[in-house]
Structures are given as C-alpha cells and as structure tokens.
Design an enzyme around this catalytic site. Structure first.
Site, PDB file in Angstrom:
ATOM      1  CG  ASN A  46     -39.880 145.496  53.377  1.00 25.06           C
ATOM      2  OD1 ASN A  46     -39.342 145.911  52.348  1.00 25.06           O
ATOM      3  ND2 ASN A  46     -41.079 144.939  53.365  1.00 25.06           N
ATOM      4  CB  THR A  61     -42.430 140.113  51.356  1.00 23.49           C
ATOM      5  OG1 THR A  61     -42.786 140.654  50.081  1.00 23.49           O
ATOM      6  CG2 THR A  61     -43.287 138.903  51.663  1.00 23.49           C
ATOM      7  CD  GLU A  62     -43.202 145.703  50.015  1.00 27.12           C
ATOM      8  OE1 GLU A  62     -42.836 146.497  49.137  1.00 27.12           O
ATOM      9  OE2 GLU A  62     -42.417 145.060  50.725  1.00 27.12           O
ATOM     10  CG  ASN A  63     -46.092 139.969  48.569  1.00 26.51           C
ATOM     11  OD1 ASN A  63     -45.122 140.122  49.294  1.00 26.51           O
ATOM     12  ND2 ASN A  63     -46.207 138.916  47.775  1.00 26.51           N
ATOM     13  CB  SER A  66     -48.487 143.211  54.750  1.00 24.77           C
ATOM     14  OG  SER A  66     -47.089 143.263  54.667  1.00 24.77           O
TER      15      SER A  66
END
Length: 219
Positions: free
Chosen positions: A25, A48-50, A90
């Site tokens: 990340n 990607t954390e979204n 996520s």
C-alpha cells in the site's frame, strides 16, 4: 540537492525494500513514485484502501476513468486481474495483516517509532484516512520522506504533533540515508555519499546510533 533529486533518491531506495509478489500500500505523494524504480523482475500487487487490489499507474491525460480513483482521489488504472471491493473489505485485508508493506510520508517520526503524519493542530485536515490502520496492520512500515522541513528536523526524540500510531515504524528512508528503528534507538544503516555523518546528525534531533559497518546508500 534539489527537491526533485531528493524525491528520486528516496523513491529509488525504497523500491529496493520491496520484493516480488508483495502486497503493498502506497501513501499519497512521494510514495506513489516508488513503482517507477522497482528492480527488474519485481512485480507488486498494489492495494488502495478505498477498495482495489491490483491498482495500476496514473493514466495518461485524457484517458482517466472517473470510476477508478485511489484513496487520495487521484485517477488510477487497473492491472489485468485487478479486483474491486468495498472499503470495509479493504480494511479487513489491512487489519488482517495481509499487506506486506506500507510506504507512507511523515510530518514527524521519533526514536521510539512513533509517527505523526495526519494533522497540524489549528489547520484544516480531511482526516486520518486509513493511515492508522495501515501502520498497525502492515507487516512492514517504511517512511519515505525528506529529512527536514524548512530546515527543521522531522526525526525527533519525541513527536509533538498528534500521533497516527505509536511504536510501529520499521524503516526511515530520506535523501540523507536509511535508518532502522530499533529498541535501542534509530540506527543509521546507510548514508548518502554527498553527506557526512555529522551533517546527518545535525539535521536530526534524535541521537543516531552509528554502527561500525555503516554503508553507502544503495542507490
């Protein structure tokens, strides 16, 4: 050293810390430069954390897809085989320890491995985002940052800004060198040939541990 050169040095050195097959990340800004300098044969899965695994590079101007953005709102692409899912899923991946490394920027880091990278009191901030979860959930936390800010040290004895997390930083990479956070303090493992140990220490509030086998920075 000019700013663009500093950023390139940092991104090149961070890239050498990542391994083929890693799930990584990347924070916004400088960390997004890292994939441009991966050693030959090293392929990463970028998360990607979204809500995407298999994030690709920034698209060419005019070819942006409004449905594909990273957690900072910037346009991205999707690699073949990429998958999208909810941000809740996520964060299950992040909190479950499935991210091998996260590369983040920093406002401050200290000799205990504490990190402050999300707000300055009194200034408008969009929020912490996923940084708190990433720094605790990732197997390795790498800071990619310039050594000072307007001439002031960013590597401190103790952070004085609101913390993102305590005691989680593993490695600090700046234009001056590579530093490892250990139980005894911050060890200067590699130094950029343009600088002396005295110059690095003068730009650092924390007292650096200088090993006998200090090496030139691997760039």
């Amino acid at each position: 050293m000019e700013k663009n050169e500093m950023r390139e040095v940092i991104a090149k050195r961070v890239a050498k810390e990542l391994h083929d097959g890693d799930v990584v990340n990347l924070g916004i800004g400088l960390p997004t430069m890292v994939p441009n300098y991966l050693p030959k044969g090293v392929k990463l899965t970028l998360q990607t954390e979204n809500g995407m695994m298999g994030m690709g590079p920034t698209p060419e101007a005019g070819k942006e897809d409004p449905n594909l953005i990273n957690s900072g709102g910037g346009f991205i692409t999707a690699q073949p085989g990429a998958v999208s899912f909810s941000s809740a899923d996520s964060f299950v991946i992040i909190r479950g320890g499935h991210v091998d490394a996260t590369v983040l920027g920093a406002m401050q880091v200290d000799e205990h491995g504490d990190l402050a990278n999300w707000m300055i009191p009194g200034k408008l901030t969009p929020g912490m985002g996923g940084a708190m979860d990433l720094i605790v959930g990732a197997k390795k936390v790498i800071l990619a940052m310039e050594h000072t800010a307007k001439g002031n040290p960013k590597i401190l004895k103790k952070c004085n800004l609101p913390l993102t997390a305590k005691g989680q930083v593993n490695l600090i990479i700046t234009e001056m060198g590579v530093m490892e956070v250990t139980p005894k303090g911050i060890v200067l493992k590699e130094i950029h040939p343009e600088f002396t140990v005295e110059q690095v220490q003068a730009a650092t509030e924390a007292t650096l541990i200088i090993p006998n086998d200090l090496k030139p920075m691997d760039i």
